[in-house]
Design a protein around this motif. Structure first.
Motif, PDB file in Angstrom:
ATOM      1  N   ARG A  16       0.835  -1.194   0.000  1.00 22.06           N
ATOM      2  CA  ARG A  16       0.000   0.000   0.000  1.00 22.06           C
ATOM      3  C   ARG A  16       0.879   1.256   0.000  1.00 22.06           C
ATOM      4  N   ILE A  17       2.038   1.159   0.621  1.00 21.56           N
ATOM      5  CA  ILE A  17       2.991   2.283   0.627  1.00 21.56           C
ATOM      6  C   ILE A  17       3.376   2.628  -0.813  1.00 21.56           C
ATOM      7  N   ARG A  18       3.596   1.635  -1.652  1.00 21.74           N
ATOM      8  CA  ARG A  18       3.989   1.888  -3.048  1.00 21.74           C
ATOM      9  C   ARG A  18       2.896   2.654  -3.787  1.00 21.74           C
ATOM     10  N   PHE A  19       1.635   2.313  -3.568  1.00 24.53           N
ATOM     11  CA  PHE A  19       0.532   3.047  -4.185  1.00 24.53           C
ATOM     12  C   PHE A  19       0.581   4.516  -3.761  1.00 24.53           C
ATOM     13  N   CYS A  23       1.266   8.062  -6.036  1.00 22.07           N
ATOM     14  CA  CYS A  23       0.401   9.247  -5.998  1.00 22.07           C
ATOM     15  C   CYS A  23       1.200  10.495  -5.624  1.00 22.07           C
ATOM     16  N   LEU A  24       2.064  10.370  -4.630  1.00 20.53           N
ATOM     17  CA  LEU A  24       2.872  11.514  -4.187  1.00 20.53           C
ATOM     18  C   LEU A  24       3.817  11.985  -5.297  1.00 20.53           C
ATOM     19  N   GLU A  25       4.354  11.036  -6.053  1.00 24.88           N
ATOM     20  CA  GLU A  25       5.238  11.396  -7.174  1.00 24.88           C
ATOM     21  C   GLU A  25       4.515  12.242  -8.213  1.00 24.88           C
ATOM     22  N   GLN A  26       3.217  12.036  -8.344  1.00 23.16           N
ATOM     23  CA  GLN A  26       2.437  12.815  -9.307  1.00 23.16           C
ATOM     24  C   GLN A  26       2.110  14.209  -8.785  1.00 23.16           C
ATOM     25  N   CYS A  27       2.104  14.385  -7.478  1.00 23.14           N
ATOM     26  CA  CYS A  27       1.700  15.657  -6.870  1.00 23.14           C
ATOM     27  C   CYS A  27       2.861  16.608  -6.579  1.00 23.14           C
ATOM     28  N   PHE A  28       4.034  16.051  -6.353  1.00 25.23           N
ATOM     29  CA  PHE A  28       5.152  16.872  -5.881  1.00 25.23           C
ATOM     30  C   PHE A  28       6.394  16.676  -6.748  1.00 25.23           C
ATOM     31  N   GLU A  29       7.379  17.549  -6.555  1.00 21.60           N
ATOM     32  CA  GLU A  29       8.594  17.527  -7.367  1.00 21.60           C
ATOM     33  C   GLU A  29       9.797  17.069  -6.547  1.00 21.60           C
ATOM     34  N   ASN A  30      10.834  16.602  -7.260  1.00 19.53           N
ATOM     35  CA  ASN A  30      12.096  16.184  -6.632  1.00 19.53           C
ATOM     36  C   ASN A  30      11.851  15.218  -5.467  1.00 19.53           C
ATOM     37  N   VAL A  31      10.948  14.284  -5.683  1.00 19.95           N
ATOM     38  CA  VAL A  31      10.506  13.367  -4.633  1.00 19.95           C
ATOM     39  C   VAL A  31      11.530  12.256  -4.422  1.00 19.95           C
ATOM     40  N   GLY A  48      -1.759  -5.431  17.827  1.00 19.98           N
ATOM     41  CA  GLY A  48      -1.642  -6.664  17.059  1.00 19.98           C
ATOM     42  C   GLY A  48      -1.600  -6.456  15.552  1.00 19.98           C
ATOM     43  N   LYS A  49      -1.623  -5.219  15.097  1.00 20.15           N
ATOM     44  CA  LYS A  49      -1.608  -4.934  13.656  1.00 20.15           C
ATOM     45  C   LYS A  49      -0.329  -4.175  13.318  1.00 20.15           C
ATOM     46  N   GLN A  50       0.619  -4.892  12.766  1.00 17.95           N
ATOM     47  CA  GLN A  50       1.897  -4.279  12.423  1.00 17.95           C
ATOM     48  C   GLN A  50       1.704  -3.180  11.384  1.00 17.95           C
ATOM     49  N   PHE A  51       2.442  -2.109  11.556  1.00 20.15           N
ATOM     50  CA  PHE A  51       2.427  -1.002  10.601  1.00 20.15           C
ATOM     51  C   PHE A  51       3.672  -1.053   9.725  1.00 20.15           C
ATOM     52  N   PHE A  52       3.590  -0.366   8.602  1.00 18.76           N
ATOM     53  CA  PHE A  52       4.717  -0.166   7.698  1.00 18.76           C
ATOM     54  C   PHE A  52       4.804   1.336   7.458  1.00 18.76           C
ATOM     55  N   ASN A  53       6.016   1.877   7.582  1.00 17.61           N
ATOM     56  CA  ASN A  53       6.182   3.327   7.483  1.00 17.61           C
ATOM     57  C   ASN A  53       7.345   3.709   6.588  1.00 17.61           C
ATOM     58  N   ALA A  54       7.224   4.890   5.995  1.00 17.46           N
ATOM     59  CA  ALA A  54       8.277   5.483   5.179  1.00 17.46           C
ATOM     60  C   ALA A  54       8.163   7.002   5.297  1.00 17.46           C
ATOM     61  N   VAL A  55       9.168   7.693   4.815  1.00 17.78           N
ATOM     62  CA  VAL A  55       9.166   9.160   4.786  1.00 17.78           C
ATOM     63  C   VAL A  55       9.516   9.614   3.381  1.00 17.78           C
ATOM     64  N   MET A  56       8.872  10.696   2.960  1.00 17.89           N
ATOM     65  CA  MET A  56       9.117  11.299   1.654  1.00 17.89           C
ATOM     66  C   MET A  56       9.613  12.721   1.847  1.00 17.89           C
ATOM     67  N   ALA A  57      10.586  13.119   1.052  1.00 12.72           N
ATOM     68  CA  ALA A  57      11.021  14.509   0.972  1.00 12.72           C
ATOM     69  C   ALA A  57      10.793  14.970  -0.459  1.00 12.72           C
ATOM     70  N   GLY A  58      10.453  16.235  -0.611  1.00 15.59           N
ATOM     71  CA  GLY A  58      10.233  16.766  -1.950  1.00 15.59           C
ATOM     72  C   GLY A  58      10.004  18.263  -1.921  1.00 15.59           C
ATOM     73  N   ASN A  59       9.519  18.767  -3.037  1.00 15.68           N
ATOM     74  CA  ASN A  59       9.261  20.201  -3.188  1.00 15.68           C
ATOM     75  C   ASN A  59       7.893  20.417  -3.809  1.00 15.68           C
ATOM     76  N   THR A  60       7.348  21.609  -3.544  1.00 15.37           N
ATOM     77  CA  THR A  60       6.052  21.955  -4.108  1.00 15.37           C
ATOM     78  C   THR A  60       5.896  23.469  -4.199  1.00 15.37           C
ATOM     79  N   ASN A  61       5.043  23.895  -5.103  1.00 13.16           N
ATOM     80  CA  ASN A  61       4.635  25.294  -5.172  1.00 13.16           C
ATOM     81  C   ASN A  61       3.311  25.515  -4.447  1.00 13.16           C
ATOM     82  N   LEU A  62       2.702  24.432  -3.956  1.00 11.77           N
ATOM     83  CA  LEU A  62       1.415  24.527  -3.267  1.00 11.77           C
ATOM     84  C   LEU A  62       1.558  25.154  -1.883  1.00 11.77           C
ATOM     85  N   ALA A  63       0.503  25.820  -1.440  1.00 12.00           N
ATOM     86  CA  ALA A  63       0.446  26.324  -0.068  1.00 12.00           C
ATOM     87  C   ALA A  63       0.318  25.134   0.880  1.00 12.00           C
TER      88      ALA A  63
END
Length: 126
Positions: A16-19, A23-31, A48-63
């Motif tokens: 699910r992280i890959r999905f 999506c984030l790659e389509q919204c932001f730059e230099n991801v 009892g429900k293991q989580f999976f986590n990641a962090v993204m860095a990038g740039n945007t012109n959005l507020a």
């Protein structure tokens, strides 16, 4: 151009992280993303429900408010609903951790896995 740092999590399947990343790659730059790591749940309803986590860095012109709107939309596209959350199912949890120099979600910054992932994303930049 604004610098952004985003936390991504799920307790459904790691893929699910890959999905979300696509999506984030389509919204932001230099991801760029850290790899996904398994983490322990926080809170009784997620016990009892293991989580999976990641962090993204990038740039945007959005507020900042527009970035947050995009993140909520991506959560919905990933299948997130209030009913599922109430049952302890998190299809996607996407939080804006930093917008330029403004830190958000202060409690998240104290979590060991966020500290680890933020450190990894910093190493990727240098």
């Amino acid at each position: 151009m604004h610098d952004i740092l985003i936390a991504i999590g799920t307790n459904v399947i790691a893929d699910r992280i890959r999905f979300v990343e696509e999506c984030l790659e389509q919204c932001f730059e230099n991801v760029r993303f850290t790899h996904t790591i398994p983490t322990e749940p926080i809170g009784e309803r997620f016990k009892g429900k293991q989580f999976f986590n990641a962090v993204m860095a990038g740039n945007t012109n959005l507020a900042m408010s527009e970035v947050e709107e995009q993140l909520k939309l991506i959560e919905q596209l990933a299948g997130n609903t209030l009913d599922k959350r109430n049952m302890g199912v998190v299809e996607a949890d996407i939080d804006l951790l930093m917008y330029d120099d403004v830190k958000l979600h202060e409690k998240d910054w104290q979590r060991s896995y966020i500290k680890e992932l933020v450190e990894r994303i910093k190493e990727m930049k240098s």
